[in-house]
Write a protein that holds these residues in place. Structure first.
Motif: not given
Ligand code: THU
Length: 161
Positions: A62, A72-73, A75-76, A96, A111-112, A115-116, A118-119
Motif C-alpha cells: 500500500n 492506493i491499496c 492489491e491495486r 495478501i 480485499p476492500c 480492490c474487489r 479491480t481484481i
C-alpha cells in the motif's frame, strides 16, 4: 417473488504450514513485502503478491498519501504493475498479507471493496480465475478459488452492453 441464496466456497487452512508449497511461497512473498509498505498514516502495512501464467511473481504494497484518498491499496499496486510489466499475461494467484503494529496479525484480511472491483476486472479481462490466498503473519489462511466469489452481482462491462 423467489429467493435465492448465494454461497461461496472457502478453504480454511489452520496455518501456512498446511498450504501447498507454491501457495505458501506466494503468501510468504506478500508477508515479506509488508516491510516495504508506505503507510505512515495508518500504520497498517499490506503486502500483495501475484503469480502470473508465465511463472513470474511480483509484489506490491500500500502507498498512502497526505491527501488520504490518493492512497492506493497493495492489491491495486501489484495488479497495475503486473499488467504494465507483463501485458496480456494472466494473473493466476494473488496472495495478501498485512502487518499492523500492536494489532492482531494472526488472521487473514480480505480485499476492500474497490480492490474487489479491480481484481474482478482483471479476472474477467483475462478469462482466467484469480485464486486468492489470504493470511496474516500467522494463524489461519483462507483460499478462494476465484476472485468473483468475493464480489457477487458485480458491475461489469457486460452491464454496459
Ligand atoms: N489496504 C490495503 O492495501 N489493502 C487492503 O486490502 C485493505 C486496506 C490499505 C489501505 C490503507 O493504506 C491501509 O491499508 C488502511 O486502510
Amino acid at each position: 417473488m423467489k429467493k435465492k441464496e448465494l454461497t461461496i466456497p472457502l478453504e480454511i487452512y489452520e496455518n501456512a504450514g498446511e498450504l501447498p508449497p507454491a501457495d505458501a511461497l506466494l503468501l510468504n512473498l506478500a508477508m515479506e513485502a509488508t516491510g516495504n509498505a508506505y503507510a505512515p498514516y495508518s500504520g497498517f502495512r499490506v503486502g500483495a503478491s501475484v503469480r502470473l501464467a508465465n511463472g513470474k511473481t511480483l509484489s506490491g504494497t500500500n502507498q498512502e498519501n497526505a491527501s488520504f484518498p490518493a492512497g492506493i491499496c497493495a492489491e491495486r499496486v501489484v495488479l497495475s504493475a503486473a499488467s504494465a510489466i507483463y501485458p496480456g499475461i494472466e494473473v493466476t494467484d494473488l496472495a495478501i498479507s498485512f502487518f499492523y503494529e500492536g494489532g492482531n496479525n494472526a488472521k487473514p484480511i480480505s480485499p476492500c471493496g474497490i480492490c474487489r472491483q479491480t481484481i474482478s476486472e482483471y479476472e474477467l479481462r483475462s478469462a482466467t480465475p484469480i485464486r486468492l490466498i489470504l493470511g496474516g503473519n500467522s494463524g489461519e489462511v483462507f483460499i478462494l478459488s476465484r476472485a468473483a466469489d468475493l464480489l457477487p452481482l458485480a458491475f461489469t462491462l457486460a452491464e454496459m452492453k
